[in-house]
Design an enzyme around this catalytic site. Structure first.
Site, mmCIF file in Angstrom:
data_model
loop_
_atom_site.group_PDB
_atom_site.id
_atom_site.type_symbol
_atom_site.label_atom_id
_atom_site.label_comp_id
_atom_site.label_asym_id
_atom_site.label_seq_id
_atom_site.Cartn_x
_atom_site.Cartn_y
_atom_site.Cartn_z
ATOM 1 C CE LYS A 569 5.323 17.425 -6.329
ATOM 2 N NZ LYS A 569 3.977 16.921 -6.081
ATOM 3 N NE ARG A 570 10.548 11.745 1.439
ATOM 4 C CZ ARG A 570 10.659 10.840 2.400
ATOM 5 N NH1 ARG A 570 9.785 10.794 3.395
ATOM 6 N NH2 ARG A 570 11.650 9.982 2.415
ATOM 7 C CE LYS A 575 7.023 12.042 -4.680
ATOM 8 N NZ LYS A 575 5.554 12.168 -4.709
ATOM 9 C CB THR A 677 -2.607 15.016 -1.471
ATOM 10 O OG1 THR A 677 -1.347 14.655 -0.914
ATOM 11 C CG2 THR A 677 -3.490 13.806 -1.580
HETATM 12 C C1 26V Z 1 6.926 2.496 1.310
HETATM 13 C C2 26V Z 1 7.781 2.222 2.340
HETATM 14 C C3 26V Z 1 8.750 1.151 2.145
HETATM 15 C C4 26V Z 1 9.564 0.777 3.309
HETATM 16 C C5 26V Z 1 9.572 1.600 4.498
HETATM 17 C C6 26V Z 1 8.615 2.674 4.662
HETATM 18 C C7 26V Z 1 7.705 2.938 3.536
HETATM 19 C C8 26V Z 1 6.770 3.923 3.632
HETATM 20 C C9 26V Z 1 5.909 4.192 2.586
HETATM 21 C C10 26V Z 1 5.984 3.468 1.429
HETATM 22 C C11 26V Z 1 5.063 3.703 0.273
HETATM 23 C C12 26V Z 1 4.565 5.023 0.180
HETATM 24 C C13 26V Z 1 3.508 5.150 -0.882
HETATM 25 C C14 26V Z 1 2.986 6.539 -0.938
HETATM 26 O O1 26V Z 1 3.275 7.350 -0.093
HETATM 27 N N1 26V Z 1 2.204 6.826 -1.935
HETATM 28 C C15 26V Z 1 1.638 8.148 -2.115
HETATM 29 O O2 26V Z 1 0.317 8.121 -1.589
HETATM 30 C C16 26V Z 1 -0.331 9.364 -1.713
HETATM 31 C C17 26V Z 1 -1.673 9.240 -1.020
HETATM 32 O O3 26V Z 1 -2.475 8.337 -1.679
HETATM 33 C C18 26V Z 1 -0.453 9.741 -3.173
HETATM 34 O O4 26V Z 1 -1.068 11.002 -3.270
HETATM 35 C C19 26V Z 1 0.911 9.781 -3.833
HETATM 36 O O5 26V Z 1 0.771 10.004 -5.210
HETATM 37 C C20 26V Z 1 1.618 8.472 -3.600
HETATM 38 O O6 26V Z 1 2.958 8.531 -4.068
#
Ligand code: 26V
Length: 834
Positions: A569-570, A575, A677
């Site tokens: 994962k990232r 995490k 997921t």
């Molecule tokens: C934030 C940002 C901030 C600036 C630039 C680009 C960017 C891209 C994404 C995000 C927020 C990402 C949030 C995210 O990926 N959440 C994940 O969503 C999954 C699907 O619902 C979930 O399974 C993960 O637990 C959750 O961390």
């Protein structure tokens, strides 16, 4: 909000391949016949190459184009059926779609596998080598983007009239290499070669208006005030094949370009060049996907990207709505727009602008229509990831939207003041425009301007409502709901794990492919020795396949007779890849102290990218690589412990590693992982979970029975309650193994030539306060690991638990998630394509 689920049509299961081709409108064309065969023709003519110069890349293109030919009639029929039936349509707006490869997935969903298999055999083609030529479309960062792709698959499989809208980034998520243990980023120029899946639709280009012009300076976007400008959005469509090939929906990705209004006659040569340079500026808008880190600079371009997506997509869907409908009041009956996080939440202001200015409706009408058309999904509670955009940017680029948001904010404050006349603090906390800061809270805008706000797992939805946006939730309680995430069983089981799939199908038939609740029928087979043997064999095959692939790709040898224990994962502090590292160091210590200790041999896999500007995450990658090297070099643990960091984690790597894994680590600090997921992918592929009570892992354990899970650690409530007094030092001073592990790390044992690393670890885990509670959860993680180790010594009992997990995993299909969205949020029904 209703919670009743829609009834889905049964899907075709066993059409003969020839009938399938008929169904796709390809009766006269032969896929592999000698006469005018699709593949041969593409191979020969598309690249105008002599056959001596044809390589696997050309073979891939020819195969992909052949498959596209086969599906193209059906794709158009789907469109026509929607135009004729005029059903309520679902639009999924997302800045990310983490698609991965399409060729094998489309072949599988079209059920062309028997035909293709025969064809490959007859022509003695190397299937794997050809499939590997397709770039892994990485138009997303991680979970949020992959979820969007799984949702599109499910909507198509369920014959729902759904469409994805996103951006056609020229560069996807960066490519990761590891140099001396450090992450290096390379650009992912995935469109360098023509992409056979996309179809440009210039006839549907859209013009987007902005309040200023732009210059690109030093990688940053600089606004030129007082000079309004226009951008062109060119749509590129990709087919989304539903399982069985009945429905083929569309993912429409927008590419930015300069409008073609440039008049050559009127300009001198100098301006000719600068005008063309301007078109380069315009094209930068969709040049690159932003990596997931809110701290990095240059977010102005991100803001333009978000508006560009919203403006193009709304103009397009409104055009489609107007073709069949004259009354604006019907918009919410014909259109459901789902906002994937706040990234497209400017849609609230943009739809209001369209309804007020273009449709000339009054505020009340426009506001009602907007709210009833839009719905918002939240994907994270991390404060640093909640978007807030400066008012100043609205002033510059979107002055009309700022007016609209200003009025939304004023009306909301009035409402809040009526509700809490004596509590100005609450009013300010609920507001859209942050007091004093000059920032627009995009989550608040999305909640206020829509009829539904959902989280992505039960615990996450509860925390969102009760903590993060508590005031808004009290104002609009009926809007808040949960939709637990899911994954598509087509890509993540049927395609990626053929051995386990066959084993399941042999036992219970193949209905599970579209009705995963059928997997429950495996439960009684947990006591069937023959079935357990077949499941064990499937896992072994997947491990062998993975080991072979890893050797050929990365030159790394791993032993399939060890436990494959994965965390992919990232890379992020919450995490807790470092908690996993502490466990590995503890096991390493135990073996060194007691070489005769009884411990099953293990291989630990890590994979994941760190945001380029997230310094600590990059240090974690370096530490994991050092750990791998040190353990590799230590004769004391050779053959017993191995650590592997797999570079360039992407959809295709997950498709290989997940089926091969025995153990899944889902170990985030409770309360921080919205859902997860990959946890579901592992569960559906016969891995056992070592996990905290966080995200959807809680519901997974519930579905399989907690006795079939290795849960450990603090609960979200305990984490929150310990905020004021938690100290990692207590654990260091009072727990012998914790101290030994930390002492070894801090001694520089894993970082002899990089003292900064040990310093960083000391800071994260001790002196910095251990924000993510690594030390608090370490001991119970080790206890859970011991239970897991003892179970592994009893193969029959282990596999029995695997089967119970598999049997409980059906709920985590994205079909279930989508059917809940369809009935409770969208009020949308399947639309059958004749
Ligand atoms: C934030 C940002 C901030 C600036 C630039 C680009 C960017 C891209 C994404 C995000 C927020 C990402 C949030 C995210 O990926 N959440 C994940 O969503 C999954 C699907 O619902 C979930 O399974 C993960 O637990 C959750 O961390």
């Amino acid at each position: 909000m209703t919670s009743e689920r829609i009834v889905l049509p049964n899907l075709p299961q066993n059409d003969a391949p020839e009938e399938l081709l008929q169904q796709y409108g390809c009766g006269p064309i032969k896929f592999n016949g000698s006469n005018n065969a699709l593949y041969e023709r593409h191979l020969l003519f598309d690249n105008a190459l002599p056959s001596s110069e044809v390589g696997n890349r050309e073979r891939y293109e020819a195969a992909a184009r052949s498959v596209r030919d086969i599906l193209s009639q059906r794709w158009q029929q789907t469109d026509q059926a929607y135009n004729q039936e005029n059903p309520k349509r679902i639009y999924y707006l997302s800045m990310e779609f983490l698609i991965g490869r399409s060729l094998s997935n489309n072949i599988l969903n079209l059920r062309l596998e028997p035909l293709v298999g025969q064809f490959l055999k007859e022509n003695q083609l190397d299937e794997l080598a050809i499939l590997a030529e397709e770039p892994d479309a990485g138009l997303g960062n991680g979970g949020l983007g992959r979820l969007a792709a799984c949702f599109l698959d499910s909507m198509a499989a369920m014959q729902l009239p759904g469409m994805g809208y996103g951006l056609r980034y020229e560069y996807g998520i960066f490519k990761q290499t590891i140099v001396d243990g450090w992450q290096q980023e390379q650009p992912d120029n995935w469109l360098r070669r023509p992409d056979p899946w996309e179809v440009a639709r210039p006839q549907h280009a859209v013009t987007v208006e902005l309040g200023c012009s732009f210059e690109v300076r030093g990688g940053n976007l600089k606004a030129i005030t007082g000079a309004p400008s226009k951008l062109l959005g060119i749509p590129y469509d990709r087919p989304i094949v539903g399982y069985g090939g009945k429905t083929i929906n569309t993912l429409r990705l927008w590419a930015s370009a300069a409008p073609n209004s440039f008049d050559f006659q009127e300009f001198s040569a100098g301006e000719f060049v600068s005008a063309l340079a301007e078109s380069l500026t315009a094209e930068t808008v969709t040049r690159v996907l932003y990596p997931d880190d809110s701290t990095s600079m240059g977010q102005g371009l991100r803001f333009v990207q978000e508006y560009f997506l919203v403006a193009c997509s709304l103009a397009d869907l409104i055009r489609r709505f107007r073709m069949n409908n004259s009354d604006w009041n019907n918009l919410p009956d014909k259109v459901a727009i789902q906002l994937n996080d706040t990234h497209p939440s400017l849609a609230v202001a943009e739809l209001m602008r369209i309804l007020l200015d273009d449709a000339a409706l009054g505020w009340e009408r426009a506001w009602d229509i907007t709210k009833r058309s839009l719905a918002y999904t939240n994907h994270t509670l991390l404060p640093e990831a909640l978007e807030k955009w400066p008012l100043r940017w609205f002033e510059l680029m979107l002055p009309r939207h700022l007016q609209i948001i200003g009025k939304i904010d004023r009306l909301l404050r009035q409402e809040a003041m009526v509700r809490w006349p004596d509590d100005q603090g609450r009013v300010e906390r609920a507001a859209v425009i942050e007091p004093g800061g000059g920032l627009v809270r995009m989550a608040h805008l999305a909640i206020v301007g829509s009829h539904s706000t959902n989280g992505v797992a039960a615990i996450h939805s509860r925390l969102l409502r009760d903590v993060t946006v508590r005031d808004l939730a009290e104002l609009y309680p009926e809007r808040f709901n949960n939709k637990t995430n899911g994954i598509t069983p087509r890509r993540w089981l049927l395609l990626s794990n053929p051995d386990l799939s066959n084993c399941i199908t042999n036992a219970i038939g193949d209905r599970w492919i579209t009705k995963t609740e059928d997997l429950e029928r495996l439960k009684p087979l947990a006591d069937d020795g023959e079935f357990l043997g077949a499941v064990r064999m499937a896992k072994r095959r997947a491990k062998l396949r993975f080991a072979e692939w890893l050797k050929s790709q990365a030159g790394i040898r791993v032993d399939p007779d060890t436990i494959f224990d994965s965390q992919i994962k990232r890379i992020h502090e919450y995490k807790r890849q470092l908690l996993n590292a502490l466990r590995i160091v503890a096991l390493y210590n135990r073996i060194r102290e007691n070489p005769h200790i009884d411990m099953p041999p293990r291989t630990f896999f890590f994979a994941g990218k760190a945001a380029p500007a997230y310094h600590v995450a990059k240090l974690i990658i370096k530490f994991l690589n050092n750990l791998a090297d040190t353990i590799d070099g230590d004769p004391a643990t050779r053959g017993r412990l191995q650590v592997v960091f797999i570079p360039e984690y992407c959809v295709s790597v997950a498709e290989r590693l997940v089926p091969a894994s025995d153990v899944s680590n889902q170990i985030s600090t409770a309360g921080y992982e919205a859902s997860g997921t990959s946890n579901m992918k592992f569960m559906m592929n016969g891995a056992l979970t070592l996990g905290t009570r966080d995200g959807a892992t809680i519901e997974m354990a519930d579905a399989a029975g907690e006795e079939n899970f290795f849960l450990f650690g603090l609960t979200a409530e305990q984490v929150a309650a310990s905020q004021g007094w938690y100290s990692p030092w207590w654990h260091y001073e009072n727990e012998q193994e914790t101290r030994a592990v930390l002492d070894l790390i801090l001694s520089g044992h894993f970082s002899r030539y990089e003292p900064v690393l040990a310093d960083a670890m000391r800071n994260i885990l001790l002196t910095g306060g251990d924000t993510y509670r690594h030390l608090a959860d370490f001991t119970s993680y080790m206890e859970a690991d011991m239970r897991l180790q003892s179970l592994y010594a009893k193969p029959q009992d282990w596999t029995r638990m695997v089967v119970r997990n598999l049997a409980g995993s059906g709920r985590f299909s994205s079909d279930r998630t989508i059917s809940e969205y369809a009935s409770a949020i969208w009020n949308a029904k399947p639309c059958l394509v004749p």
